[in-house]
Design an enzyme around this catalytic site. Structure first.
Site, short mmCIF file in Angstrom:
data_model
loop_
_atom_site.label_atom_id
_atom_site.label_comp_id
_atom_site.label_asym_id
_atom_site.label_seq_id
_atom_site.Cartn_x
_atom_site.Cartn_y
_atom_site.Cartn_z
N LYS A 1 -1.29 -6.96 -9.39
CA LYS A 1 -2.31 -7.06 -8.13
C LYS A 1 -1.78 -5.98 -7.14
O LYS A 1 -0.97 -6.05 -6.26
CB LYS A 1 -1.86 -8.39 -7.59
N GLU B 1 -4.96 -3.58 -1.98
CA GLU B 1 -6.52 -3.42 -1.79
C GLU B 1 -6.81 -2.25 -0.98
O GLU B 1 -7.93 -1.76 -1.18
CB GLU B 1 -7.04 -4.57 -1.17
N ARG B 2 -5.79 -1.32 -0.53
CA ARG B 2 -6.27 -0.50 0.29
C ARG B 2 -5.97 1.15 -0.51
O ARG B 2 -6.70 2.04 -0.33
CB ARG B 2 -4.98 -0.19 1.45
N SER C 1 5.29 -6.96 3.13
CA SER C 1 6.00 -7.24 4.41
C SER C 1 6.87 -8.46 4.57
O SER C 1 6.40 -9.34 3.43
CB SER C 1 4.92 -7.43 5.58
N CYS D 1 9.57 1.81 2.97
CA CYS D 1 10.28 0.88 3.37
C CYS D 1 11.97 1.36 3.57
O CYS D 1 12.70 0.52 3.84
CB CYS D 1 10.31 -0.07 2.04
N PHE E 1 0.96 -1.28 0.14
CA PHE E 1 0.05 0.06 -0.28
C PHE E 1 0.86 1.37 -0.11
O PHE E 1 0.27 2.36 -0.40
CB PHE E 1 -0.86 0.07 1.43
P1 NAD Z 1 1.48 -6.53 3.15
O1 NAD Z 1 2.58 -7.74 3.09
O2 NAD Z 1 0.29 -6.41 4.05
O3 NAD Z 1 0.92 -6.60 1.58
C1 NAD Z 1 1.57 -6.42 0.44
C2 NAD Z 1 0.84 -7.31 -0.61
O4 NAD Z 1 0.56 -8.71 -0.28
C3 NAD Z 1 -0.61 -6.67 -1.03
O5 NAD Z 1 -0.83 -6.69 -2.18
C4 NAD Z 1 -1.29 -7.57 -0.31
O6 NAD Z 1 -2.93 -7.58 -0.78
C5 NAD Z 1 -1.03 -8.87 -0.18
N1 NAD Z 1 -1.24 -9.60 1.01
C6 NAD Z 1 -1.46 -9.12 2.24
N2 NAD Z 1 -1.64 -10.19 3.10
C7 NAD Z 1 -1.70 -11.21 2.42
C8 NAD Z 1 -1.67 -12.81 2.72
N3 NAD Z 1 -1.98 -13.08 4.00
N4 NAD Z 1 -1.27 -13.54 1.79
C9 NAD Z 1 -1.07 -13.17 0.42
N5 NAD Z 1 -1.05 -11.89 0.04
C10 NAD Z 1 -1.19 -10.96 0.98
O7 NAD Z 1 2.44 -5.19 3.13
P2 NAD Z 1 1.63 -3.71 3.13
O8 NAD Z 1 1.30 -3.64 4.46
O9 NAD Z 1 0.66 -3.54 1.93
O10 NAD Z 1 3.11 -2.68 2.98
C11 NAD Z 1 3.95 -2.52 4.03
C12 NAD Z 1 4.76 -3.59 4.04
O11 NAD Z 1 5.73 -3.60 2.80
C13 NAD Z 1 6.13 -2.98 4.80
O12 NAD Z 1 6.52 -4.28 5.71
C14 NAD Z 1 7.27 -2.50 4.05
O13 NAD Z 1 8.76 -2.43 4.85
C15 NAD Z 1 7.20 -3.32 2.94
N6 NAD Z 1 7.53 -2.66 1.74
C16 NAD Z 1 8.92 -3.17 1.36
C17 NAD Z 1 9.53 -2.32 0.25
C18 NAD Z 1 11.09 -3.13 -0.16
O14 NAD Z 1 11.50 -2.64 -1.06
N7 NAD Z 1 11.46 -3.90 0.45
C19 NAD Z 1 8.97 -1.49 -0.34
C20 NAD Z 1 7.76 -1.04 0.05
C21 NAD Z 1 7.05 -1.62 1.30
#
Ligand code: NAD
Length: 498
Positions: A173, A176-177, A226, A281, A149
Site C-alpha cells: 500500500k 497515495e501522493r 510519521s 527521514c 510519500f
Molecule cells: P504518513 O504517516 O502521513 O503516511 C504514511 C502512510 O500511512 C501512507 O501510506 C498513508 O497513506 C498512510 N496514512 C496516512 N494517514 C493515515 C491514517 N490516518 N490512518 C492510516 N494510515 C494513514 O507519512 P508521509 O507524510 O507519507 O511520510 C513522511 C513521514 O514518514 C515523516 O514523518 C518521515 O519522517 C517518515 N518516514 C520515516 C522513515 C523511517 O525510516 N523512520 C522513512 C521515511 C519516512
C-alpha cells in the site's frame, strides 16, 4: 491529464470498488493522474488471491526464486529512467535524487539474491545420544507493507524483496501522493517471472490501511511513515494479532565539534537539511554547534543555503525541489513565523519565494534559524521541510544531553577530528543510526535500517538480517531414528541428555 492509476491485483490493473482522488504535480499544482482507492472489499479480494498464490510460491525452490531476483535487478536498472521520471512528477524531487533512491532500493534486491545463503538453518548432530537437532525458517504467509510519500521506490524495496525471497506473498500500500512507481515495479516483477498474486499493489489512504491492519488473513504489517500513524498502525495491527514493525518520524541532530573542518561540516549539513527539500527521514533539520564556532558555522551554512537553486525536479539545474503539498509549504512558513515571534533569529529566510513559471508550485526556500529556546516547537517537532535549526551549546556533554532529550531517535551525526569524542558519541547517544563525519547515515541494504524511541515501534529494524528475521518464523526440529529392533524404556521424567 495522464492515465488512471489502478490497483495491481492478480497480475493486472484493476479499478476496484473504492473512490478516486487526484494525483498532483508539486511543481505546478496541476492534477496529472487519478488514483483509485482501495476499500475493504478490494483489500479482501487481493488477500484471498495472495493466500492461494503464497501456498505455491513457498514451495518454489530457492534456486528458482533467486533467478527471479537476479532478473528483477536487471529490469530495475533498465527501467531506472522511467521510474525516476514518474517519481519526479508525482513527488517533486529531482530526477537525479530519484535515481539515487532507486539504486538504494536495488541493494535490497541484491540482498534477496543471497537468500540461499541467509536462509540456512543450523544443524547439530548428537545433541543427545542418537538424537539430532536442526532449525529452519519458514514464511509467515501474506504480509503487507504501508509506505510513505518521501521514498516511493526505496522504502517499499526495504520490504518486498526480502518478504518475497523468504516465501511470503506481499501486498504493498504505497503513498497515495506518488503511487505510480509501485505499479511499474509490479509489472517488472511479472516480467521477471514472479507468479501473479504473489506481489500486489492496493492503493489508498486510511480506509485501506485500516482494512490491511485488521484483515484476519494477513500475518504481518511493515509500516514506514510519521510517528502518529506508526503508533496507530502498531496498536491496530498488534491488537489484531499480527507481527508489526512500524518506523516513525525523526528530528535528526548533527553535532559539530570545535575541532571539525567547519566548511566540510557545513556542506554536509546543508546536503542533509536541504536535499530533497528536507523530506527525508534521515534529513538533518538540527545542527548543534559546540564551543565557540557558532557564528563561523552559521556563516558557512548561510553561504551553502544561498547558493542553492530552487526549482522543479525535472530541471537539471535544480538543487532543491518543491515540497509535497501546499500544506507542507505552509507548515514551513508558519513554523518560521512562530520561531521568529518567539525571538528566534532567521539567518536564511525561505518565506516568500516564488519560482518563475511555477507560481502554483509548493516552493519554499532553504531556511536557517538560530537563537531558539529548546522548548520551541520549531526545534522539537518534525518540520519535514527545508528548515534547519542551529542550536549552540558549550561542550560535548551538553550536546549529548540535548540530542538524547529528543523523543525521536532515528539518525544522528557528529562532525569531529577526535576519535575520542566520536567513540563516546556512538556509545552514549540514544539513536539507532549514527554517522561519523557522514550526514545521512542510511545503512546499506545488507545491514538493517531502524531508529530508536518514537522513531520505531516493534522489535525489528527494516531490511538486511532483521528484515529476514521479521518475515520468517523459526521451527526447531529434534530427530531420532531408532533401529527397527531397538527398545528404549519410556521415562516419565522430563527428558535430559545422555
Ligand atoms: P504518513 O504517516 O502521513 O503516511 C504514511 C502512510 O500511512 C501512507 O501510506 C498513508 O497513506 C498512510 N496514512 C496516512 N494517514 C493515515 C491514517 N490516518 N490512518 C492510516 N494510515 C494513514 O507519512 P508521509 O507524510 O507519507 O511520510 C513522511 C513521514 O514518514 C515523516 O514523518 C518521515 O519522517 C517518515 N518516514 C520515516 C522513515 C523511517 O525510516 N523512520 C522513512 C521515511 C519516512
Amino acid at each position: 491529464m495522464g492515465h488512471d492509476v489502478k490497483h495491481w491485483i492478480d497480475g493486472r490493473e484493476e479499478a476496484g470498488t473504492g473512490s478516486t482522488q487526484p494525483i498532483l504535480n508539486p511543481a505546478t499544482g496541476e492534477q496529472i493522474r487519478t488514483l483509485h482507492l482501495g476499500d475493504a472489499a478490494t483489500v479482501d479480494r487481493a488477500v484471498q488471491i495472495a493466500t492461494v498464490a503464497q501456498r505455491e510460491w513457498a514451495k518454489v525452490s530457492l534456486a528458482k526464486r533467486t533467478q527471479i531476483f537476479y532478473r528483477m535487478r536487471e529490469l530495475m536498472i533498465a527501467a531506472t529512467d522511467e521510474i525516476a521520471t514518474v517519481i519526479s512528477q508525482e513527488h517533486g524531487k529531482t530526477v537525479g535524487d530519484a535515481k539515487g533512491e532507486i539504486a538504494r532500493g536495488i541493494e535490497t534486491l541484491e540482498f534477496a539474491t543471497s537468500i540461499t545463503q541467509d536462509l540456512k538453518g543450523g544443524f547439530s548432530e548428537n545433541v543427545s545420544t542418537g538424537v539430532d537437532a536442526h532449525t529452519m525458517r519458514q514464511p509467515l504467509g501474506v504480509v503487507a507493507g504501508i509506505t510513505p510519500f518521501n521514498f516511493p521506490a526505496m522504502v517499499p524495496f526495504w520490504m518486498h524483496p526480502i518478504a518475497l525471497a523468504t516465501g511470503n506473498a506481499f501486498l504493498l500500500k504505497p503513498s497515495e501522493r506518488d503511487p505510480s512507481a509501485s505499479n511499474i515495479v509490479a509489472r517488472l516483477y511479472q516480467e521477471a517471472g514472479l507468479p501473479d498474486g504473489v506481489f500486489q499493489v492496493i492503493h489508498g489512504g486510511k480506509e485501506t490501511v485500516d482494512a490491511l491492519c485488521t484483515h484476519d488473513d494477513i500475518s504481518a504489517v511493515s509500516f514506514v511513515g510519521s510517528t502518529p500513524i506508526a503508533k496507530h498502525v502498531h496498536a491496530t495491527a498488534s491488537a489484531a494479532g499480527k507481527r508489526v514493525q512500524a518506523l516513525g518520524g525523526a528530528n535528526n541532530h548533527a553535532v559539530v565539534m570545535p575541532d571539525a573542518n567547519i566548511e566540510f561540516a557545513a556542506g554536509q549539513v546543508a546536503s542533509g537539511a536541504f536535499g530533497s527539500a528536507g523530506e527525508r527521514c534521515m534529513a538533518v533539520p538540527v545542527a548543534v554547534t559546540v564551543g565557540d564556532i557558532h557564528e563561523e558555522f552559521l556563516a558557512a551554512i548561510q553561504a551553502e543555503a544561498e547558493k542553492l537553486v530552487v526549482g522543479p525536479g525535472d530541471d537539471e539545474n535544480t538543487d532543491m525541489p518543491p515540497v509535497i503539498t501546499q500544506d507542507a509549504r505552509d507548515r514551513v512558513i508558519r513554523m518560521t513565523d512562530e520561531a521568529e515571534q518567539a525571538g528566534g533569529r532567521v539567518v536564511v529566510d525561505g518565506r516568500g519565494l516564488t519560482v518563475k513559471g511555477f507560481e502554483n508550485g509548493n516552493f519554499v526556500g532553504p531556511t536557517v534559524i538560530t537563537d531558539l529556546d529548546p522548548s520551541h516547537a520549531t526545534y522539537t517537532d518534525e518540520v519535514f521541510g527545508p528548515l534547519l535549526v542551529v542550536m549552540a551549546v558549550d561542550n560535548f556533554d551538553e550536546a549529548l544531553e540535548l540530542v538524547n532529550s529528543s523523543p525521536f531517535g532515528n539518525g544522528t551525526a557528529i562532525f569531529t577530528d577526535s576519535g575520542h569524542y566520536a567513540r563516546r558519541y556512538q556509545e552514549e547517544v540514544e539513536v539507532g543510526m549514527i554517522g561519523i563525519n557522514v550526514p545521512i547515515p542510511t545503512p546499506v541494504g545488507y545491514y538493517s535500517f531502524g531508529g530508536w524511541k518514537d522513531s520505531l515501534f516493534g522489535e525489528h529494524h527494516a531490511h538486511g538480517p532483521e528484515g529476514l528475521s521479521f518475515y520468517t518464523k523459526q521451527k526447531a526440529v529434534t530427530t531420532r531414528w531408532p533401529a527397527q529392533n531397538e527398545t528404549v524404556e519410556a521415562s516419565m521424567s522430563f527428558p535430559t541428555h545422555d
